[in-house]
Design a protein around this motif. Sequence first.
Motif, PDB file in Angstrom:
ATOM      1  N   ALA A 239      12.675 -94.561  35.582  1.00 50.70           N
ATOM      2  CA  ALA A 239      13.158 -93.763  36.788  1.00 50.70           C
ATOM      3  C   ALA A 239      14.038 -94.673  37.505  1.00 50.70           C
ATOM      4  CB  ALA A 239      11.819 -93.337  37.532  1.00 50.70           C
ATOM      5  N   GLN A 240      14.020 -95.626  37.530  1.00 50.97           N
ATOM      6  CA  GLN A 240      15.322 -96.270  38.191  1.00 50.97           C
ATOM      7  C   GLN A 240      16.369 -96.440  37.594  1.00 50.97           C
ATOM      8  OE1 GLN A 240      13.756-100.562  38.348  1.00 50.97           O
ATOM      9  NE2 GLN A 240      12.347-100.029  39.638  1.00 50.97           N
ATOM     10  N   VAL A 241      16.496 -96.209  36.177  1.00 48.65           N
ATOM     11  CA  VAL A 241      17.584 -96.096  35.527  1.00 48.65           C
ATOM     12  C   VAL A 241      18.319 -94.761  35.864  1.00 48.65           C
ATOM     13  CG1 VAL A 241      18.758 -95.760  33.213  1.00 48.65           C
ATOM     14  CG2 VAL A 241      17.105 -97.749  33.552  1.00 48.65           C
ATOM     15  N   ARG A 242      17.389 -93.710  35.903  1.00 47.31           N
ATOM     16  CA  ARG A 242      17.941 -92.365  36.214  1.00 47.31           C
ATOM     17  C   ARG A 242      18.581 -92.138  37.549  1.00 47.31           C
ATOM     18  NH1 ARG A 242      16.623 -87.544  38.488  1.00 47.31           N
ATOM     19  NH2 ARG A 242      16.969 -85.762  37.451  1.00 47.31           N
ATOM     20  N   ALA A 243      17.946 -92.947  38.508  1.00 47.91           N
ATOM     21  CA  ALA A 243      18.214 -92.915  39.742  1.00 47.91           C
ATOM     22  C   ALA A 243      19.807 -93.434  39.960  1.00 47.91           C
ATOM     23  CB  ALA A 243      17.289 -93.416  40.635  1.00 47.91           C
ATOM     24  N   GLU A 244      19.945 -94.799  39.208  1.00 48.30           N
ATOM     25  CA  GLU A 244      21.165 -95.408  39.246  1.00 48.30           C
ATOM     26  C   GLU A 244      22.368 -94.813  38.458  1.00 48.30           C
ATOM     27  OE1 GLU A 244      19.851 -99.043  37.901  1.00 48.30           O
ATOM     28  OE2 GLU A 244      18.533 -99.497  39.368  1.00 48.30           O
ATOM     29  N   ASP A 245      21.737 -94.405  37.301  1.00 48.63           N
ATOM     30  CA  ASP A 245      22.888 -93.898  36.360  1.00 48.63           C
ATOM     31  C   ASP A 245      22.261 -92.694  35.377  1.00 48.63           C
ATOM     32  OD1 ASP A 245      25.280 -93.411  34.826  1.00 48.63           O
ATOM     33  OD2 ASP A 245      25.369 -95.428  34.078  1.00 48.63           O
ATOM     34  N   PRO A 246      22.045 -91.517  35.812  1.00 52.28           N
ATOM     35  CA  PRO A 246      21.514 -90.604  34.990  1.00 52.28           C
ATOM     36  C   PRO A 246      22.132 -90.292  33.686  1.00 52.28           C
ATOM     37  CG  PRO A 246      22.229 -89.413  36.880  1.00 52.28           C
ATOM     38  CD  PRO A 246      22.662 -90.730  37.253  1.00 52.28           C
ATOM     39  N   ALA A 247      23.496 -90.237  33.743  1.00 51.36           N
ATOM     40  CA  ALA A 247      24.171 -90.264  32.531  1.00 51.36           C
ATOM     41  C   ALA A 247      23.720 -91.047  31.298  1.00 51.36           C
ATOM     42  CB  ALA A 247      25.583 -90.024  32.548  1.00 51.36           C
ATOM     43  N   ARG A 248      23.439 -92.199  31.821  1.00 50.12           N
ATOM     44  CA  ARG A 248      22.788 -93.291  31.028  1.00 50.12           C
ATOM     45  C   ARG A 248      21.626 -92.694  30.146  1.00 50.12           C
ATOM     46  NH1 ARG A 248      19.967 -98.578  31.300  1.00 50.12           N
ATOM     47  NH2 ARG A 248      20.585 -99.776  29.605  1.00 50.12           N
ATOM     48  N   LEU A 249      20.954 -91.971  30.424  1.00 49.30           N
ATOM     49  CA  LEU A 249      19.833 -91.414  29.758  1.00 49.30           C
ATOM     50  C   LEU A 249      20.252 -90.801  28.480  1.00 49.30           C
ATOM     51  CD1 LEU A 249      17.641 -89.661  32.267  1.00 49.30           C
ATOM     52  CD2 LEU A 249      17.391 -91.886  31.520  1.00 49.30           C
ATOM     53  N   LEU A 250      21.308 -90.302  28.129  1.00 47.97           N
ATOM     54  CA  LEU A 250      21.804 -89.910  27.054  1.00 47.97           C
ATOM     55  C   LEU A 250      21.770 -90.999  25.913  1.00 47.97           C
ATOM     56  CD1 LEU A 250      24.565 -87.379  28.271  1.00 47.97           C
ATOM     57  CD2 LEU A 250      22.219 -86.679  27.454  1.00 47.97           C
TER      58      LEU A 250
END
Length: 341
Positions: A239-250
């Motif tokens: 969730a932290q990664v998503r909040a910081e840089d959602p495009a990185r989820l790809l």
Amino acid sequence: MAPVLAAAALLVAACTGGDEPTGPTDADDPVDGTTSLDPAPTTDESDPTTSPPPDEAAATSGPPVGAGLPEGPLTALVVGTDGRGDDPAGRADVVVVAQLSADHDALTLVSVPRDCLVEIPGVGPDKVNAAWALGGAPLLEETVSDLLGGLEIDLVATSDFVVFEDLTRWLGGFEVVNRHASTATDAEGREVVFPEGRIRLEGAEALAYVRQRQGLPLGDLDRAERHRAALLGMTERLAQVRAEDPARLLELLPLLRDGVDLQGDLGLPELLALVEVGSRLGPEGITSLSVPITGFGTTATGASVNLLDEARLAELAAGLREGDLSGYVATYGAGYAPTGG
């Protein structure tokens, strides 16, 4: 859910590779980000003719989370083996049913410990992990479905502990609340100390943490609790990664594609939707428990087995088939100690 499901798959797979049974004395055994992956439509707030009212703006901000997923609850069978890469050999030491609720707001994880004595179709009574050895994913799926009263399984996800380490590194580590101080040895032969309280895990140390059984009060039952603690920690970090840089989820997609064998009808659009759903789930949205066992026993051949609490299991199975275990948890809780019934 994809990263959460993957986290579950890779987490439980991480404890594979050992050969100790599940009995505790057996020697051998949210940060809910608001940024969508799809860019929000732009409006000119200074022009009332182009700025929709709040309700309309919410309705036009993009498809709802989970759009494109099948209707109703989504149920996956997560299998952890100690095979590597394309090698089909290995033991299915971890079997978990992961169910995403129909409203996409909750994830339930139900462990089927590897030494549970179950009825394997066409074989007879045996440990649940014997189904994998005898018939691979199809027989294991059929066995678990029958165990849970004909539960429909939409997806089978199989992985090993190597990819688990990769995922922890992709996350940049995660934190857990460790219940029991312990010392373990990681895959590189180094001694690792896990103090009681909040600790940070990554890579080989994370693998050692979720694989440890010896030295814990309830042995493999405490190890299973560590799986849940790690899953919560990984979910928080996701969730932290998503909040910081959602495009990185790809970036998760190649890891899932290369490291997790998925058998089912979900394609790339559904996986993308699951990534979005999973990145929004916080710890409060995850329930983790095990099929109920009365205690431990020994077969005529001397094998250690977990004896199922059939009455309570029937209630759990009914809840899963209905897509709602809240009543079961309200009655029995989510503890993992043997029921003694």
